[in-house]
Design a protein around this motif. Sequence first.
Motif, mmCIF file in Angstrom:
data_model
loop_
_atom_site.group_PDB
_atom_site.id
_atom_site.type_symbol
_atom_site.label_atom_id
_atom_site.label_comp_id
_atom_site.label_asym_id
_atom_site.label_seq_id
_atom_site.Cartn_x
_atom_site.Cartn_y
_atom_site.Cartn_z
ATOM 1 N N LEU A 1 130.165 53.319 112.715
ATOM 2 C CA LEU A 1 128.910 52.889 113.336
ATOM 3 C C LEU A 1 127.702 53.231 112.472
ATOM 4 O O LEU A 1 126.607 52.719 112.713
ATOM 5 N N ASN A 2 127.901 54.083 111.473
ATOM 6 C CA ASN A 2 126.816 54.407 110.554
ATOM 7 C C ASN A 2 126.593 53.310 109.510
ATOM 8 O O ASN A 2 125.607 53.337 108.769
ATOM 9 N N ILE A 3 127.520 52.352 109.446
ATOM 10 C CA ILE A 3 127.383 51.233 108.510
ATOM 11 C C ILE A 3 126.352 50.249 109.065
ATOM 12 O O ILE A 3 126.407 49.871 110.239
ATOM 13 N N ASP A 4 125.430 49.845 108.239
ATOM 14 C CA ASP A 4 124.409 48.895 108.664
ATOM 15 C C ASP A 4 125.053 47.570 109.091
ATOM 16 O O ASP A 4 125.810 46.964 108.328
ATOM 17 N N GLY A 5 124.751 47.140 110.302
ATOM 18 C CA GLY A 5 125.283 45.879 110.811
ATOM 19 C C GLY A 5 126.401 46.043 111.813
ATOM 20 O O GLY A 5 126.669 45.123 112.596
ATOM 21 N N VAL A 6 127.085 47.193 111.834
ATOM 22 C CA VAL A 6 128.180 47.420 112.785
ATOM 23 C C VAL A 6 127.591 47.811 114.128
ATOM 24 O O VAL A 6 126.743 48.708 114.227
ATOM 25 N N THR A 7 128.027 47.139 115.193
ATOM 26 C CA THR A 7 127.457 47.352 116.526
ATOM 27 C C THR A 7 128.396 48.082 117.484
ATOM 28 O O THR A 7 127.933 48.708 118.427
ATOM 29 N N SER A 8 129.715 47.989 117.278
ATOM 30 C CA SER A 8 130.644 48.680 118.167
ATOM 31 C C SER A 8 131.976 48.886 117.461
ATOM 32 O O SER A 8 132.335 48.135 116.544
ATOM 33 N N VAL A 9 132.701 49.914 117.924
ATOM 34 C CA VAL A 9 134.022 50.242 117.384
ATOM 35 C C VAL A 9 134.967 50.391 118.566
ATOM 36 O O VAL A 9 134.669 51.097 119.541
ATOM 37 N N PHE A 10 136.113 49.740 118.472
ATOM 38 C CA PHE A 10 137.109 49.737 119.550
ATOM 39 C C PHE A 10 138.428 50.256 118.995
ATOM 40 O O PHE A 10 138.931 49.737 117.992
ATOM 41 N N PHE A 11 138.985 51.286 119.634
ATOM 42 C CA PHE A 11 140.287 51.830 119.241
ATOM 43 C C PHE A 11 141.343 51.389 120.238
ATOM 44 O O PHE A 11 141.265 51.714 121.432
#
Length: 313
Positions: free
Chosen positions: A123-133
């Motif tokens: 999520l610290n990457i510019d442009g990433v809005t959500s992470v799903f596991f």
Amino acid sequence: MASTTLPRSAARSLPRAVPSVRSQASRVATRCLHQNASPITASPLRNRPGVRQWNQRVPMPAISVGRRTMFIQTESTPNPDALKFNPNQRVLPESISSPFLEYLTPRSTLAPPHPSPLAAKLLNIDGVTSVFFGVDYVTVTKDSATPWAHVKPEIFAIINEFMLSGQIIVNTVEDKAGESGQEGTEQDSLAYDENDSEVVGMIKELLETRVRPAIQEDGGDIEFRGFHDGQVLLKLRGACRTCDSSTVTLKNGIESMLMHYIEEVQGVQQVMDQEEEIAMKEFAKFEEKLRQQKGPDAAPSAVGKGSLDTVEG
């Protein structure tokens, strides 16, 4: 003096009967050479050549050791802004009862009960809005303005680093203040509950066996939020949460199947979180503005608040 004349037949057989001297000599020579051959022995030490030590130092070429990499398969999803990454190993710890965890903000990656260092870096990457596991995959969603070519290599590198180094992907800490930073931390909503009615049990079974595998294949998951007045309340997660085709999935897919098998079901509604409700309202305003610019006869878009029955979560 009388000469003796041999018959012609006897003369022809004479060379065969008497072997030539040359052939006998070669046989004797061969036999003698074999008998007189001396075994090969090592030469005395004093006759061996000496060995001088080579003192010249030869520079060794520099060897560059590259970083280890693992095979991470990437799958596209119906959502063009979401990609599914399969590292071919388990992602969620077995101690977590939920089949998924979803991180929507950087704060959620640090909050209890399941903070995640991997989700924090992604999520610290510019442009990433959500992470799903999921159990064995990671779905990353970006905003529409960021091309995948800008973020995909960094996502690969971060997931590869965590998987190869054995770093902890998800931690479990005590939630003393009741602050749940992640989505999906509770028990599996489709799990069997002895307190469920017969209709609810049938709905859960159909969702678990017929719907969930297809949605997980697309990099998402589904939550059952209840059954009231003939309406099944559902929540889509992961890549399906912000997918434009979620309307078709819910109305033409899930709703049609549930109404076919269970006569008590009259419809399906998607539960919207507060942030999603605000986004949908803003999108509806934007559509209305476009419609006014194009004229009253302009057809409405297929995506918007009016395109899907929603209830606030």
